[in-house]
Design a protein around this motif. Structure first.
Motif, mmCIF file in Angstrom:
data_model
loop_
_atom_site.group_PDB
_atom_site.id
_atom_site.type_symbol
_atom_site.label_atom_id
_atom_site.label_comp_id
_atom_site.label_asym_id
_atom_site.label_seq_id
_atom_site.Cartn_x
_atom_site.Cartn_y
_atom_site.Cartn_z
ATOM 1 N N LEU A 39 0.845 -1.195 0.000
ATOM 2 C CA LEU A 39 0.000 0.000 0.000
ATOM 3 C C LEU A 39 0.879 1.242 0.000
ATOM 4 N N VAL A 40 0.582 2.159 -0.874
ATOM 5 C CA VAL A 40 1.403 3.355 -1.030
ATOM 6 C C VAL A 40 0.696 4.532 -0.374
ATOM 7 N N GLY A 41 1.386 5.135 0.591
ATOM 8 C CA GLY A 41 0.898 6.382 1.172
ATOM 9 C C GLY A 41 -0.362 6.275 1.980
ATOM 10 N N LEU A 42 -0.571 5.159 2.685
ATOM 11 C CA LEU A 42 -1.820 4.998 3.429
ATOM 12 C C LEU A 42 -1.580 4.794 4.921
ATOM 13 N N GLY A 43 -0.395 5.069 5.377
ATOM 14 C CA GLY A 43 -0.107 4.908 6.796
ATOM 15 C C GLY A 43 -0.003 6.250 7.497
ATOM 16 N N ASN A 44 0.879 6.296 8.456
ATOM 17 C CA ASN A 44 1.119 7.509 9.223
ATOM 18 C C ASN A 44 1.880 8.504 8.361
ATOM 19 N N ALA A 45 1.310 9.653 8.100
ATOM 20 C CA ALA A 45 1.932 10.604 7.178
ATOM 21 C C ALA A 45 1.626 12.035 7.588
ATOM 22 N N VAL A 46 2.438 12.951 7.061
ATOM 23 C CA VAL A 46 2.263 14.383 7.272
ATOM 24 C C VAL A 46 2.109 15.037 5.905
ATOM 25 N N ARG A 47 1.191 15.997 5.802
ATOM 26 C CA ARG A 47 1.040 16.784 4.577
ATOM 27 C C ARG A 47 1.485 18.212 4.872
ATOM 28 N N ILE A 48 2.407 18.701 4.064
ATOM 29 C CA ILE A 48 2.931 20.057 4.226
ATOM 30 C C ILE A 48 2.520 20.856 2.997
ATOM 31 N N ALA A 49 1.574 21.773 3.168
ATOM 32 C CA ALA A 49 1.127 22.619 2.062
ATOM 33 C C ALA A 49 1.966 23.900 2.055
ATOM 34 N N VAL A 50 2.614 24.163 0.932
ATOM 35 C CA VAL A 50 3.456 25.352 0.777
ATOM 36 C C VAL A 50 2.726 26.303 -0.173
ATOM 37 N N ALA A 51 2.304 27.446 0.352
ATOM 38 C CA ALA A 51 1.499 28.395 -0.421
ATOM 39 C C ALA A 51 2.322 29.615 -0.818
ATOM 40 N N ASN A 52 1.961 30.163 -1.967
ATOM 41 C CA ASN A 52 2.597 31.387 -2.457
ATOM 42 C C ASN A 52 1.599 32.534 -2.284
ATOM 43 N N ALA A 60 9.325 31.147 -10.095
ATOM 44 C CA ALA A 60 10.659 30.554 -9.934
ATOM 45 C C ALA A 60 11.118 30.591 -8.481
ATOM 46 N N ALA A 61 10.893 31.706 -7.786
ATOM 47 C CA ALA A 61 11.330 31.819 -6.396
ATOM 48 C C ALA A 61 10.563 30.839 -5.506
ATOM 49 N N TYR A 62 9.259 30.738 -5.752
ATOM 50 C CA TYR A 62 8.453 29.795 -4.974
ATOM 51 C C TYR A 62 8.935 28.366 -5.192
ATOM 52 N N LEU A 63 9.128 27.977 -6.431
ATOM 53 C CA LEU A 63 9.542 26.604 -6.734
ATOM 54 C C LEU A 63 10.919 26.293 -6.163
ATOM 55 N N GLU A 64 11.793 27.289 -6.090
ATOM 56 C CA GLU A 64 13.111 27.061 -5.495
ATOM 57 C C GLU A 64 12.977 26.809 -3.993
ATOM 58 N N SER A 65 12.134 27.591 -3.335
ATOM 59 C CA SER A 65 11.900 27.355 -1.905
ATOM 60 C C SER A 65 11.272 25.981 -1.683
ATOM 61 N N LEU A 66 10.331 25.598 -2.551
ATOM 62 C CA LEU A 66 9.693 24.286 -2.448
ATOM 63 C C LEU A 66 10.712 23.171 -2.627
ATOM 64 N N ARG A 67 11.627 23.352 -3.569
ATOM 65 C CA ARG A 67 12.649 22.321 -3.820
ATOM 66 C C ARG A 67 13.543 22.129 -2.597
ATOM 67 N N ARG A 68 14.032 23.231 -2.024
ATOM 68 C CA ARG A 68 14.928 23.111 -0.881
ATOM 69 C C ARG A 68 14.213 22.555 0.350
ATOM 70 N N LEU A 69 12.965 22.969 0.561
ATOM 71 C CA LEU A 69 12.194 22.418 1.678
ATOM 72 C C LEU A 69 11.956 20.930 1.477
ATOM 73 N N SER A 70 11.625 20.530 0.262
ATOM 74 C CA SER A 70 11.402 19.119 -0.043
ATOM 75 C C SER A 70 12.658 18.301 0.244
ATOM 76 N N TYR A 175 11.319 28.945 6.350
ATOM 77 C CA TYR A 175 10.875 29.178 4.971
ATOM 78 C C TYR A 175 9.791 30.247 4.874
ATOM 79 N N GLU A 176 9.053 30.475 5.963
ATOM 80 C CA GLU A 176 8.091 31.572 5.908
ATOM 81 C C GLU A 176 8.786 32.927 5.864
ATOM 82 N N GLN A 177 10.045 32.955 6.345
ATOM 83 C CA GLN A 177 10.837 34.183 6.231
ATOM 84 C C GLN A 177 11.241 34.463 4.780
ATOM 85 N N GLU A 178 11.132 33.438 3.929
ATOM 86 C CA GLU A 178 11.451 33.610 2.513
ATOM 87 C C GLU A 178 10.233 34.019 1.694
ATOM 88 N N GLY A 179 9.089 34.182 2.361
ATOM 89 C CA GLY A 179 7.919 34.694 1.658
ATOM 90 C C GLY A 179 6.848 33.686 1.327
#
Length: 767
Positions: A39-52, A60-70, A175-179
């Motif tokens: 089973l894929v992705g059906l156990g104990n998990a956390v969802r992190i929503a990154v909003a712009n 581009a700036a948002y996607l770079e922050s998302l990449r580094r956070l990921s 990362y919230e300090q990055e906007g």
């Protein structure tokens, strides 16, 4: 011993475990565990929503922050890196229909450089990925990093939820300090917030100790005896906490109430011992003799009450949830400590220290005033009225009506969560605000229930099987609370449409095995396993309320009973909502069973103590009324029966029987000497009843301060416990004598010779 236990208590860890909060032996959980690897992705998990907040995710700036956070999340201990998913993971892919047929690839295009052309290509890929509403918000202003967690990290250590949640908060701040704006949901984050709030609850525990100390001192005006009662009760708490690491247990947000309950029970029994010794010293006894007499008079009642408390906790062991079982063990150990500390150690210590002469005289003030004036004190005289037929009938009539109204209200008590998000936290908490954001932005909650379809190896794509899956999926989509579904059957419909130039006329499930095999070969592995022996039906729900889960579970059970064959089985349940459904079922089954066992044990213990079924009824019926009214209060407060609240329902019985036992044991002892019910009850009021009132009010005030807790669960428990303390006290002082009027028979007075012999024996013993 106390020094050693204090050292052990300093090693107590405050943590939680996802596995300990689920019923490991329930069929749903067994099915999930048996197929967990597939089973894929059906156990104990956390969802992190990154909003712009400044625009869409195609920045581009948002996607770079998302990449580094990921990447930082990917390297965190306890993360299941194979199943982690975000826009930047290779497993996030797109499929499109072109003039040349089907094409696909990762959503982040090869050679991505942040240019306008790359962003435009990425936008097209995401549009064809099917991730809008899943990884990408409907308004394209945020995306999710899906982080499944392992029970143990690479070193084999259990995941520390407090540390993991703190790491998430550190990343949020960074990362919230990055906007960007970050919203986090999942079991790990709930536990982290609960643990953070529990530290604040420790302040309320300290406040409760201060309040209890102040009230007991106000009652006694004796510093040494008050200090001993509080100190001995705290010794029991230290021993109980010290035993936890010794036995290999830790505290969690659900068992954090246990130390206070041990302290509260200890204060109740300790105050009774102190009061008895104080009154005997006031009558002129030596402190050692007073301690011995009080020990002999109250030990059996106290022991019965503590054993009833221990049984009330131990009964929780029947519940197939490890967190509750550990709470039961911790509480039972604490109550066992009280038998030694408060029933034995405290009278011994008081036999050395004694009490102040002024306090001893003051403890007999009401008794002396009665003797001097020939009239009873107003409060005690009013309570004594309930031993007479008129007031007893009124009390019983009111109790019966309250019980009837409470029972009607309690029939509306629900199992499980009644609110979206995390009901353990306040509605305006950061976590529940994050849940509300994800629900609104993605058009569905993170609550997923998965149905597993087991088939012979290599036959998961058979038409007969997929046709049944298609039928079940259609029925599920009609249910209120189901937002969407995802299955291999649905993918077949979409692919068939795609290979026919997107013509909606081809959105059909055709009996073409070659076509089904072709689609299955290229389908994501989350829809079926590598050996093609297990299909997964994903059911995305609006929330995880009990009523929503019940609808889905009942439908799947009915469908399975009709469509299961020897080779194909429809199995419940995986996913966060599936685990919640299993937990609700276990809690529902254990709820009444637990109460019957608790009351059964208390009835047996009371019968052993009193040897009279009438006395047992007098002691038990006030507790029944409190239980009924407590469930009605839960309905009024919007609290469901679940893992967090189930123990408190049982505890009210064990704690409440203390009051009844102390008053009834003294009353019966007086009646056996030939005194009337009124005389016996009035004597009990002056001896133990005053302390019952004192402890009931004191402990209720102590726990009512919890309403200011940042954790809604703790605030609700404070209200429930305060209610139970007060109603058990009122039941023991008002309803108990009223029931005794109708059920207990006064024995004839002893003959003059026997009375004279008794007086001579008493004088000899005093000498």
């Amino acid at each position: 011993m106390t020094a050693f236990m204090a050292f052990q208590a300093s090693r107590v860890e405050l943590n939680a475990s996802f596995e300990k909060t689920i019923p490991q032996h329930h069929p749903y959980i067994k099915n999930y565990v048996a197929h967990q690897a597939d089973l894929v992705g059906l156990g104990n998990a956390v969802r992190i929503a990154v909003a712009n907040p400044k625009g869409t995710i195609y920045d581009a700036a948002y996607l770079e922050s998302l990449r580094r956070l990921s990447e930082e999340i990917f390297l965190a201990p306890g993360v299941n890196r194979v199943q982690m998913k975000s826009l930047w993971t290779p497993s996030t892919r797109w499929v499109g229909v072109t003039e040349d047929g089907l094409e696909g690839g990762p959503v982040v295009p090869d050679g991505y450089d942040g240019s306008a052309r790359s962003l435009q290509q990425m936008e097209a890929n995401i549009a064809r990925s099917g991730e809008i509403g899943q990884l990408v918000a409907l308004d394209r202003r945020s995306s999710v990093i899906y982080v499944p967690l392992l029970a143990k990290d690479a070193d084999g250590q259990a995941l520390n939820y407090a540390e993991f949640a703190q790491r998430l908060e550190t990343l949020r701040t960074k990362y919230e300090q990055e906007g960007v704006q970050i919203h986090i949901t999942g079991f790990a984050k709930i536990v982290g917030d609960l643990i953070e709030g529990v530290r604040a609850v420790l302040l309320f525990f300290g406040l409760a100790v201060v309040i209890a100390t102040a009230f007991v001192f106000w009652y006694t005006r004796c510093a040494r005896s008050t200090g001993l009662v509080v100190a001995v009760s705290l010794v029991a708490v230290i021993w109980q906490l010290g035993m936890l690491p010794t036995l290999g247990y830790a505290l969690d947000p659900y068992s954090i109430l246990v130390p206070f309950l041990v302290f509260a029970i200890g204060m109740s029994h300790g105050a009774q011992k102190m009061n008895g010794i104080m009154q005997d010293v006031g009558r002129g006894m030596h402190k050692l003799v007073a301690a011995r007499f009080t020990f002999r008079r109250l030990f059996l009642a106290g022991l019965t009450a503590l054993v009833a408390d221990a049984v009330g906790f131990a009964v929780l062991l029947v519940i197939d949830i490890q967190a509750i079982r550990e709470l039961a063990i911790a509480a039972s150990v604490g109550v066992a400590m009280l038998i030694f500390t408060n029933l034995i150690l405290l009278p011994i210590l008081l036999s050395y220290t004694g009490v102040s002469a002024a306090a001893a005289s003051r403890s007999l003030r009401d008794e002396v005033a009665d003797t001097a004036s020939g009239e009873k004190q107003k409060l005690w005289a009013w309570l004594d009225e309930f031993t007479q037929r008129r007031w007893a009938a009124i009390a019983v009539f009111i109790a019966v009506n309250l019980a009837a109204a409470g029972f009607i209200a309690s029939t509306h008590l629900k199992i499980g969560d009644l609110d979206p998000g995390a009901p353990e936290l306040r509605a305006d908490s950061r976590y529940n605000q994050d849940v509300a954001f994800l629900n609104e932005a993605y058009g569905a909650s993170s609550d997923v229930l998965a149905v597993m379809v087991k088939t012979p190896e290599g036959q998961c794509s058979q038409y007969a099987t997929l046709n049944k899956v298609d039928a079940l999926e259609w029925q599920l989509r009609q249910l209120d609370g189901v937002e969407s579904t995802s299955t291999l059957a649905l993918l077949n419909r979409r692919v068939l449409t795609g290979v026919n130039e997107g013509n909606p006329k081809w959105y059909e499930f055709l009996p073409n095995q070659d076509m089904l095999n072709m689609v299955t070969a290229g389908a994501p592995r989350g829809l079926y396993n590598d050996s093609c022996s297990l299909l997964t039906i994903y059911v995305y729900l609006r929330d995880h309320k009990a009523v929503t889960l019940n609808r889905v579970v009942e439908l799947v059970d009915q469908f399975a009973s009709v469509n299961d064959t020897k080779d194909v089985k429809f199995l419940l349940a995986a996913g966060s909502a599936g685990i919640d459904a299993a937990t609700n079922i276990v809690v529902r089954d254990a709820w009444r069973q637990m109460l019957f066992l608790v009351y059964g044990a208390v009835v047996v213990l009371c019968f052993v103590t009193f040897r009279s079924w009438r006395a047992v009824m007098v002691a038990i019926l006030p507790l029944v009324l409190t239980s009924i009214l407590s469930e009605a209060l839960m309905v009024a407060l919007g609290i469901g029966v679940k893992v967090a609240t189930l123990p408190v329902i049982a505890l009210g019985v064990g704690i409440g029987v203390d009051y009844a036992l102390y008053i009834l044991s003294v009353t019966l002892a007086q009646m056996r000497e030939g005194k009337s019910l009124s005389e016996g009850y009035y004597h009990a009021l002056l001896f133990t009843g005053k302390v019952v009132m004192l402890t009931g009010i004191t402990l209720a005030i102590g726990v009512i301060t919890w309403v200011a807790s940042p954790i809604k669960f703790q605030a609700d428990m404070g209200l429930l416990l305060a209610f139970m303390f007060l109603w058990n006290m009122l039941g023991a002082l008002i309803l108990l004598p009223a029931l005794a009027h109708f059920l207990l028979k006064t024995k004839a007075a002893p003959a003059p010779e026997a009375e004279a012999f008794g007086e001579a024996t008493t004088k000899f013993n005093h000498a």
